[in-house]
Design a protein around this motif. Structure first.
Motif, PDB file in Angstrom:
ATOM      1  N   THR A   1      31.109 -22.692 -11.000  1.00  0.00           N
ATOM      2  CA  THR A   1      30.880 -22.441  -9.574  1.00  0.00           C
ATOM      3  C   THR A   1      31.343 -21.063  -9.144  1.00  0.00           C
TER       4      THR A   1
ATOM      5  N   ASP B   1      28.861 -26.530 -13.324  1.00  0.00           N
ATOM      6  CA  ASP B   1      27.828 -27.207 -12.540  1.00  0.00           C
ATOM      7  C   ASP B   1      26.426 -27.104 -13.125  1.00  0.00           C
TER       8      ASP B   1
ATOM      9  N   ASN C   1      34.706 -27.581 -12.706  1.00  0.00           N
ATOM     10  CA  ASN C   1      33.967 -26.567 -11.953  1.00  0.00           C
ATOM     11  C   ASN C   1      32.685 -26.124 -12.654  1.00  0.00           C
TER      12      ASN C   1
END
Length: 353
Positions: free
Chosen positions: A263, A240, A238
């Protein structure tokens, strides 16, 4: 603005981008068959200056803040990336086109008015690109970082060269301090889940040489910083993007730090405070704060705080347009430092729309 030096290698080594959904540029995917960093590993030199083919991704990354005779500031970047299509045992790298190694390099020169950047690529095993630990040399075509050290560590003295149609540089680097290991003896954690890399730096270079612009050659002096890092699964699925800094203060101290954005809006941070004599203190998640001071995307002014060391500074880009116009664009350039400490440094930003 979706890829950068720490993801280029995975992009080259993986299947099409649309097939990689886990983590930033696929770096959160399982690294099946590749080696993973270990807390029990103790870095050893000069061997670890060379490549680690059992790992999926790796880089030799140099940045420098320079000044011309009239006081004009400049910035230089030189980065060589290694990526593996498949793992290889240390010391048993395949030759010719049978090699699973892929190489990519970036070079850039930043001025207050312009940012010049270019890239080169090569397949491993052909001699076009590579790294040797003894004697130390990293190259792709005629771009080179080569040891000129007569004694001591191979990275104590280097010659750095690169050229492109609109810029070039030829620089001599001399280390005035020791190598610095980040995290726990070079084991650098990147997420709450424990993803990690092996990571060390030589942040103490004095520099002299020449940079060449389209209209003139300029003698320069300055400071340089070398980062070495390798891993196979450095990010959580997760995460990014990230914001990374290397700051050199006029006091002689240094600060490396990064914030890996997730995220869900949270960020995982890490920092290393480096005393002028090279004594390093690693700081865990939450000790460092990076706060954007502009709504621009990506933000090129930041507040950097490390309360334990009394650091409360503002960093600002020499050139807000320092985008790397390469196959996988990102932002990277020199910054000035004001506030509780002053000096100069480098900023990298990835994952911004």
């Amino acid at each position: 603005m979706t890829l950068t030096r720490r993801t280029l290698l995975a992009a080259l080594a993986a299947t099409p981008l649309t097939a990689r959904a886990q983590g930033f540029a696929g770096l959160g995917t399982e690294a099946e068959g590749f080696a993973l960093p270990s807390r029990d590993t103790r870095l050893a030199f000069p061997a670890d200056h060379g490549p680690h083919p059992a790992f999926r991704i790796e880089w030799w990354y140099l940045t420098a803040t320079l000044e011309g005779p009239d006081g004009t500031p400049y910035g230089v970047q030189w980065t060589l990336f290694r990526s593996a299509l498949a793992p290889e045992a240390q010391g048993r790298e395949a030759k010719g086109w049978g090699s699973p190694q892929v190489w990519m390099a970036h070079a850039a020169l930043t001025t207050p008015e312009a940012h010049h950047s270019t890239e080169r690529r090569a397949r491993g095993g052909t001699g076009q690109a590579g790294v040797t630990a003894t004697p130390f040399s990293a190259w792709i075509d005629d771009w080179q970082v080569t040891s000129t050290a007569a004694t001591g560590d191979a990275l104590d003295a280097l010659r750095l060269t690169a050229s492109a149609p609109d810029f070039a540089y030829d620089l001599a680097l001399t280390a005035t301090g020791p190598l610095v290991l980040h995290g726990a003896e070079g084991y650098s954690v990147k997420s709450p889940g424990g993803q990690a890399s092996h990571y060390y730096s030589q942040p103490f270079y004095d520099l002299t040489g020449t940079v060449t612009l389209p209209d003139r050659a300029i003698p320069v002096t300055g400071k340089a910083w070398l980062d070495r890092e390798w891993s196979s699964q450095p990010l959580a699925e997760n995460q990014d993007g990230w914001d990374w800094i290397s700051l050199s203060f006029s006091s002689g101290a240094r600060l490396m730090g990064f914030a890996l954005r997730s995220t869900d809006g949270t960020a995982f941070t890490s920092a290393t405070w480096i005393e002028p004599d090279g004594t390093a203190t690693a700081y865990p998640d939450g000790a460092l704060t990076l706060t954007p001071l502009t709504e621009a995307t990506p933000p090129t002014r930041w507040r950097v705080e490390l309360p334990d060391r009394g650091v409360n500074v503002e960093i600002e880009a020499l050139n807000p347009r320092a985008f790397m116009e390469v196959s996988f664009p990102y932002w990277e350039g020199p910054v000035s430092i004001t506030g509780s400490h002053d000096g100069r440094g480098y900023l990298e930003m990835t994952g911004y729309d």
